[in-house]
Motif scaffolding. Structure first.
Motif, PDB file in Angstrom:
ATOM      1  N   HIS A 194      -8.790  22.356 -38.394  1.00  0.00           N
ATOM      2  CA  HIS A 194      -9.064  21.123 -37.656  1.00  0.00           C
ATOM      3  C   HIS A 194      -7.835  20.705 -36.859  1.00  0.00           C
ATOM      4  O   HIS A 194      -6.712  20.756 -37.354  1.00  0.00           O
TER       5      HIS A 194
ATOM      6  N   THR B 297     -16.385  22.581 -31.865  1.00  0.00           N
ATOM      7  CA  THR B 297     -15.958  23.779 -32.576  1.00  0.00           C
ATOM      8  C   THR B 297     -15.851  24.923 -31.582  1.00  0.00           C
ATOM      9  O   THR B 297     -16.794  25.180 -30.825  1.00  0.00           O
TER      10      THR B 297
ATOM     11  N   GLU C  89     -21.052  21.519 -30.610  1.00  0.00           N
ATOM     12  CA  GLU C  89     -20.549  20.222 -30.183  1.00  0.00           C
ATOM     13  C   GLU C  89     -21.476  19.178 -30.783  1.00  0.00           C
ATOM     14  O   GLU C  89     -22.684  19.227 -30.585  1.00  0.00           O
TER      15      GLU C  89
ATOM     16  N   PRO D 186     -11.383  14.151 -26.331  1.00  0.00           N
ATOM     17  CA  PRO D 186     -12.103  15.422 -26.473  1.00  0.00           C
ATOM     18  C   PRO D 186     -12.317  16.160 -25.149  1.00  0.00           C
ATOM     19  O   PRO D 186     -12.273  17.387 -25.117  1.00  0.00           O
TER      20      PRO D 186
ATOM     21  N   ARG E  46     -16.877  12.715 -31.314  1.00  0.00           N
ATOM     22  CA  ARG E  46     -17.294  14.094 -31.052  1.00  0.00           C
ATOM     23  C   ARG E  46     -16.476  15.063 -31.877  1.00  0.00           C
ATOM     24  O   ARG E  46     -15.282  14.875 -32.068  1.00  0.00           O
ATOM     25  N   TRP E  47     -17.145  16.115 -32.331  1.00  0.00           N
ATOM     26  CA  TRP E  47     -16.502  17.263 -32.958  1.00  0.00           C
ATOM     27  C   TRP E  47     -16.867  18.445 -32.083  1.00  0.00           C
ATOM     28  O   TRP E  47     -18.031  18.662 -31.765  1.00  0.00           O
TER      29      TRP E  47
ATOM     30  N   SER F 270     -11.315  17.246 -33.362  1.00  0.00           N
ATOM     31  CA  SER F 270     -11.925  15.996 -33.802  1.00  0.00           C
ATOM     32  C   SER F 270     -10.982  14.831 -33.536  1.00  0.00           C
ATOM     33  O   SER F 270      -9.767  15.012 -33.440  1.00  0.00           O
ATOM     34  N   GLN F 271     -11.563  13.665 -33.413  1.00  0.00           N
ATOM     35  CA  GLN F 271     -10.801  12.459 -33.137  1.00  0.00           C
ATOM     36  C   GLN F 271     -10.277  11.854 -34.442  1.00  0.00           C
ATOM     37  O   GLN F 271     -10.911  11.976 -35.489  1.00  0.00           O
TER      38      GLN F 271
ATOM     39  N   ALA G   5     -12.729   9.755 -36.562  1.00  0.00           N
ATOM     40  CA  ALA G   5     -14.045  10.327 -36.871  1.00  0.00           C
ATOM     41  C   ALA G   5     -14.169  10.599 -38.372  1.00  0.00           C
ATOM     42  O   ALA G   5     -13.410  11.389 -38.931  1.00  0.00           O
TER      43      ALA G   5
ATOM     44  N   VAL H 120     -11.715  23.333 -34.874  1.00  0.00           N
ATOM     45  CA  VAL H 120     -12.543  22.140 -34.758  1.00  0.00           C
ATOM     46  C   VAL H 120     -11.697  21.021 -34.175  1.00  0.00           C
ATOM     47  O   VAL H 120     -10.716  20.590 -34.786  1.00  0.00           O
TER      48      VAL H 120
END
Length: 134
Positions: free
Chosen positions: A9, A43, A33, A15, A40-41, A57-58, A61, A55
């Motif tokens: 991660h 990959t 996505e 993003p 949002r994630w 990610s914020q 999140a 991955v």
């Protein structure tokens, strides 16, 4: 027993900027996505190692406000652990990465005393990104 890496991660504050960097500049392929609760994630994977996913990610999140704030503060300071990528053509990859929107060059390609040849860049979120010749 066999153990292998399946995912890593990487925290990003934007993003869309991260996607441009990792997909368009480095050539990673988007696998998934997901949007949920305003986050949002994304990959991604490389063609040479599709079994290992990155991955994006914020910080907030899936976390408490307090934990997300702590991660966001570390990200803003550039204090999260670096990622290491290898390339069969360090110079060409470095030129692409160095010219990417939002990227910051920290060290141009150079030979190290321990035998490696690498460079250091920050991605658009401020994550330290080391790139070495494979």
């Amino acid at each position: 027993m066999t153990v292998s890496i399946s995912a890593v991660h990487v925290f990003v504050d934007d993003p869309d900027a991260a996607l441009v960097f990792y997909r368009d500049t480095l050539g990673l392929t988007v696998r998934h996505e997901v949007e949920q609760d305003g986050f949002r994630w994304i990959t991604l994977a490389t063609a040479s190692q599709p079994e290992i996913q990155i991955v994006l990610s914020q910080p907030h999140a899936g976390r408490s406000q307090e934990d997300g704030d702590a991660i966001a503060a570390l990200l803003a300071k550039g204090e999260l652990r670096p990622m290491h990528f290898s390339s069969d053509d360090l110079d060409a990859t470095f030129e692409a990465v160095a010219g990417a929107p939002g990227a910051e060059v920290l060290e141009e390609p150079q030979s190290r005393p321990w035998g490696a040849r690498d460079a250091a860049v920050r991605d658009p979120a401020g994550n330290l990104f080391r790139l070495e010749q494979s």
